[in-house]
Write a protein that holds these residues in place. Structure first.
Motif, PDB file in Angstrom:
ATOM      1  N   THR A  44      -2.707   3.643 -13.356  1.00  0.00           N
ATOM      2  CA  THR A  44      -3.574   4.667 -12.781  1.00  0.00           C
ATOM      3  C   THR A  44      -3.998   4.191 -11.404  1.00  0.00           C
ATOM      4  O   THR A  44      -4.533   3.085 -11.261  1.00  0.00           O
ATOM      5  N   ILE A  45      -3.759   4.991 -10.390  1.00  0.00           N
ATOM      6  CA  ILE A  45      -4.031   4.569  -9.020  1.00  0.00           C
ATOM      7  C   ILE A  45      -5.039   5.512  -8.367  1.00  0.00           C
ATOM      8  O   ILE A  45      -5.141   6.684  -8.730  1.00  0.00           O
ATOM      9  N   ALA A  46      -5.791   4.955  -7.418  1.00  0.00           N
ATOM     10  CA  ALA A  46      -6.727   5.770  -6.649  1.00  0.00           C
ATOM     11  C   ALA A  46      -5.960   6.573  -5.603  1.00  0.00           C
ATOM     12  O   ALA A  46      -4.960   6.113  -5.052  1.00  0.00           O
ATOM     13  N   VAL A  47      -6.441   7.777  -5.351  1.00  0.00           N
ATOM     14  CA  VAL A  47      -5.799   8.670  -4.385  1.00  0.00           C
ATOM     15  C   VAL A  47      -6.816   9.014  -3.298  1.00  0.00           C
ATOM     16  O   VAL A  47      -7.987   9.264  -3.586  1.00  0.00           O
ATOM     17  N   TYR A  48      -6.345   9.047  -2.039  1.00  0.00           N
ATOM     18  CA  TYR A  48      -7.234   9.196  -0.893  1.00  0.00           C
ATOM     19  C   TYR A  48      -6.779  10.324   0.024  1.00  0.00           C
ATOM     20  O   TYR A  48      -5.653  10.804  -0.046  1.00  0.00           O
ATOM     21  N   ARG A  49      -7.688  10.675   0.931  1.00  0.00           N
ATOM     22  CA  ARG A  49      -7.397  11.568   2.048  1.00  0.00           C
ATOM     23  C   ARG A  49      -7.764  10.830   3.333  1.00  0.00           C
ATOM     24  O   ARG A  49      -8.759  10.105   3.375  1.00  0.00           O
ATOM     25  N   ILE A  50      -6.972  11.001   4.374  1.00  0.00           N
ATOM     26  CA  ILE A  50      -7.314  10.447   5.685  1.00  0.00           C
ATOM     27  C   ILE A  50      -7.936  11.554   6.517  1.00  0.00           C
ATOM     28  O   ILE A  50      -7.310  12.584   6.767  1.00  0.00           O
ATOM     29  N   ASN A  51      -9.169  11.344   6.922  1.00  0.00           N
ATOM     30  CA  ASN A  51      -9.878  12.301   7.770  1.00  0.00           C
ATOM     31  C   ASN A  51      -9.771  11.855   9.226  1.00  0.00           C
ATOM     32  O   ASN A  51      -9.992  10.682   9.545  1.00  0.00           O
ATOM     33  N   ARG A  52      -9.460  12.790  10.095  1.00  0.00           N
ATOM     34  CA  ARG A  52      -9.296  12.499  11.517  1.00  0.00           C
ATOM     35  C   ARG A  52     -10.411  13.173  12.304  1.00  0.00           C
ATOM     36  O   ARG A  52     -10.646  14.373  12.173  1.00  0.00           O
ATOM     37  N   GLU A  61     -11.004  17.007  13.228  1.00  0.00           N
ATOM     38  CA  GLU A  61      -9.824  17.647  13.795  1.00  0.00           C
ATOM     39  C   GLU A  61      -8.587  17.163  13.031  1.00  0.00           C
ATOM     40  O   GLU A  61      -7.827  16.339  13.507  1.00  0.00           O
ATOM     41  N   GLY A  62      -8.431  17.687  11.842  1.00  0.00           N
ATOM     42  CA  GLY A  62      -7.247  17.375  11.057  1.00  0.00           C
ATOM     43  C   GLY A  62      -7.507  16.363   9.953  1.00  0.00           C
ATOM     44  O   GLY A  62      -8.449  15.569  10.010  1.00  0.00           O
ATOM     45  N   GLN A  63      -6.662  16.418   8.940  1.00  0.00           N
ATOM     46  CA  GLN A  63      -6.720  15.479   7.837  1.00  0.00           C
ATOM     47  C   GLN A  63      -5.381  15.490   7.112  1.00  0.00           C
ATOM     48  O   GLN A  63      -4.595  16.428   7.252  1.00  0.00           O
ATOM     49  N   SER A  64      -5.156  14.446   6.362  1.00  0.00           N
ATOM     50  CA  SER A  64      -3.926  14.379   5.577  1.00  0.00           C
ATOM     51  C   SER A  64      -4.098  15.140   4.274  1.00  0.00           C
ATOM     52  O   SER A  64      -5.208  15.545   3.911  1.00  0.00           O
ATOM     53  N   ALA A  65      -3.001  15.324   3.565  1.00  0.00           N
ATOM     54  CA  ALA A  65      -3.091  15.848   2.201  1.00  0.00           C
ATOM     55  C   ALA A  65      -3.796  14.802   1.334  1.00  0.00           C
ATOM     56  O   ALA A  65      -3.693  13.601   1.597  1.00  0.00           O
ATOM     57  N   PRO A  66      -4.528  15.229   0.300  1.00  0.00           N
ATOM     58  CA  PRO A  66      -5.254  14.266  -0.551  1.00  0.00           C
ATOM     59  C   PRO A  66      -4.311  13.583  -1.541  1.00  0.00           C
ATOM     60  O   PRO A  66      -4.522  13.599  -2.761  1.00  0.00           O
ATOM     61  N   LEU A  67      -3.279  12.951  -1.001  1.00  0.00           N
ATOM     62  CA  LEU A  67      -2.230  12.345  -1.828  1.00  0.00           C
ATOM     63  C   LEU A  67      -1.942  10.899  -1.437  1.00  0.00           C
ATOM     64  O   LEU A  67      -0.964  10.311  -1.896  1.00  0.00           O
ATOM     65  N   ILE A  68      -2.804  10.301  -0.592  1.00  0.00           N
ATOM     66  CA  ILE A  68      -2.541   8.967  -0.072  1.00  0.00           C
ATOM     67  C   ILE A  68      -2.859   7.918  -1.136  1.00  0.00           C
ATOM     68  O   ILE A  68      -3.960   7.895  -1.697  1.00  0.00           O
ATOM     69  N   SER A  69      -1.912   7.031  -1.399  1.00  0.00           N
ATOM     70  CA  SER A  69      -2.152   5.925  -2.327  1.00  0.00           C
ATOM     71  C   SER A  69      -2.224   4.585  -1.604  1.00  0.00           C
ATOM     72  O   SER A  69      -2.804   3.629  -2.126  1.00  0.00           O
ATOM     73  N   VAL A  70      -1.642   4.510  -0.412  1.00  0.00           N
ATOM     74  CA  VAL A  70      -1.668   3.290   0.404  1.00  0.00           C
ATOM     75  C   VAL A  70      -1.861   3.696   1.860  1.00  0.00           C
ATOM     76  O   VAL A  70      -1.220   4.651   2.321  1.00  0.00           O
ATOM     77  N   PHE A  71      -2.752   3.000   2.573  1.00  0.00           N
ATOM     78  CA  PHE A  71      -2.902   3.217   4.010  1.00  0.00           C
ATOM     79  C   PHE A  71      -3.298   1.904   4.652  1.00  0.00           C
ATOM     80  O   PHE A  71      -4.300   1.290   4.280  1.00  0.00           O
ATOM     81  N   ARG A  72      -2.501   1.457   5.613  1.00  0.00           N
ATOM     82  CA  ARG A  72      -2.742   0.166   6.246  1.00  0.00           C
ATOM     83  C   ARG A  72      -2.356   0.229   7.720  1.00  0.00           C
ATOM     84  O   ARG A  72      -1.263   0.680   8.067  1.00  0.00           O
ATOM     85  N   VAL A  73      -3.284  -0.214   8.572  1.00  0.00           N
ATOM     86  CA  VAL A  73      -3.045  -0.335  10.012  1.00  0.00           C
ATOM     87  C   VAL A  73      -3.191  -1.802  10.384  1.00  0.00           C
ATOM     88  O   VAL A  73      -4.220  -2.422  10.072  1.00  0.00           O
ATOM     89  N   ASP A  74      -2.184  -2.356  11.049  1.00  0.00           N
ATOM     90  CA  ASP A  74      -2.244  -3.736  11.517  1.00  0.00           C
ATOM     91  C   ASP A  74      -1.862  -3.775  12.989  1.00  0.00           C
ATOM     92  O   ASP A  74      -0.916  -3.098  13.419  1.00  0.00           O
ATOM     93  N   MET A  75      -2.574  -4.580  13.743  1.00  0.00           N
ATOM     94  CA  MET A  75      -2.226  -4.829  15.133  1.00  0.00           C
ATOM     95  C   MET A  75      -1.374  -6.095  15.156  1.00  0.00           C
ATOM     96  O   MET A  75      -1.742  -7.115  14.553  1.00  0.00           O
ATOM     97  N   LEU A  76      -0.244  -6.057  15.856  1.00  0.00           N
ATOM     98  CA  LEU A  76       0.728  -7.138  15.811  1.00  0.00           C
ATOM     99  C   LEU A  76       0.903  -7.797  17.171  1.00  0.00           C
ATOM    100  O   LEU A  76       0.739  -7.157  18.215  1.00  0.00           O
ATOM    101  N   ASP A  77       1.291  -9.090  17.124  1.00  0.00           N
ATOM    102  CA  ASP A  77       1.631  -9.775  18.360  1.00  0.00           C
ATOM    103  C   ASP A  77       3.101  -9.545  18.700  1.00  0.00           C
ATOM    104  O   ASP A  77       3.790  -8.750  18.033  1.00  0.00           O
ATOM    105  N   ALA A  78       3.609 -10.251  19.701  1.00  0.00           N
ATOM    106  CA  ALA A  78       4.984 -10.035  20.152  1.00  0.00           C
ATOM    107  C   ALA A  78       6.014 -10.423  19.100  1.00  0.00           C
ATOM    108  O   ALA A  78       7.157  -9.958  19.137  1.00  0.00           O
TER     109      ALA A  78
END
Length: 210
Positions: free
Chosen positions: A121-129, A141-158
């Motif tokens: 059983t997994i948690a489900v999310y919506r991304i609000n913008r 101003e916009g949002q995703s469908a309420p079907l998100i199970s994973v969301f990850r933002v990473d800032m990367l080096d070279a």
């Protein structure tokens, strides 16, 4: 007696054929629903990927990264990004001196429920913008469908390694952060007893404009 047995045999055979046809029809209907569900899930994921990429590719537009970071550190909780704020500047060159307005974009993760899969059983999310112009207020101003199970933002080096504190790293070296990596997953919009495609995964690494 023989006539009765013949009729009984015919009834049994007819019932068996009827049950086979009924099961076949039910399975065909289930497969059709499953295909429609998979299509909807892929379509929602594609739509979200499009507007997320458009936003990310504008990070830091008209902002001098030697002076300030065009984003705030993503807020990470249990491996998920719960909030990410980033900036770009809109410059009006038709006036003198040019008029600059700071545009902020904010993604927030909102849990909307849970979803049962074959094994968990997994948690489900919506991304609000939300967007903010200058010193104004945030507005949706916009949002995703309420079907998100994973969301990850990473800032990367070279070298495509995640930077733990991107804002501090950028203050020390304007080239310390080179890319933004976005990953998310979506679940089907409906619970089905048998679902071949249980989640759609998306991942993209986007270069931060200089």
């Amino acid at each position: 007696m023989i006539l009765i047995l013949d009729n009984l045999g015919a009834i049994i055979v007819g019932a068996a054929v009827f049950l086979i046809l009924l099961v076949t029809q039910l399975r065909a209907t289930e497969m059709s629903v499953e295909q429609s569900t998979a299509y909807m899930m892929k379509n929602q994921a594609s739509s979200m990927a499009t507007w997320v990429e458009e936003d990310i590719l504008q990070i830091g537009e008209n902002i001098d990264k030697e002076v300030e970071a065009p984003y705030e550190n993503p807020t990470q909780v249990d491996g998920m990004t719960t909030e990410f704020i980033f900036y770009r500047d809109s410059v009006n060159t038709e006036v003198s001196p040019p008029d600059t307005i700071r545009i902020a974009t904010r993604y927030t993760l909102e849990q909307v429920g849970t979803r049962s899969t074959d094994s968990d059983t997994i948690a489900v999310y919506r991304i609000n913008r939300h967007i903010k112009w200058g010193t104004g207020s945030w507005y949706a101003e916009g949002q995703s469908a309420p079907l998100i199970s994973v969301f990850r933002v990473d800032m990367l080096d070279a070298d495509a390694n995640a930077v733990a504190d991107p804002v501090a790293a950028l203050a020390g070296d304007p080239l310390a952060v080179r890319n933004t990596r976005i990953r998310f997953a979506m679940v089907p919009p409906y619970d089905l007893d048998r679902t071949t495609l249980q989640q759609v995964y998306y991942g993209s690494t986007l270069i931060i404009p200089n």
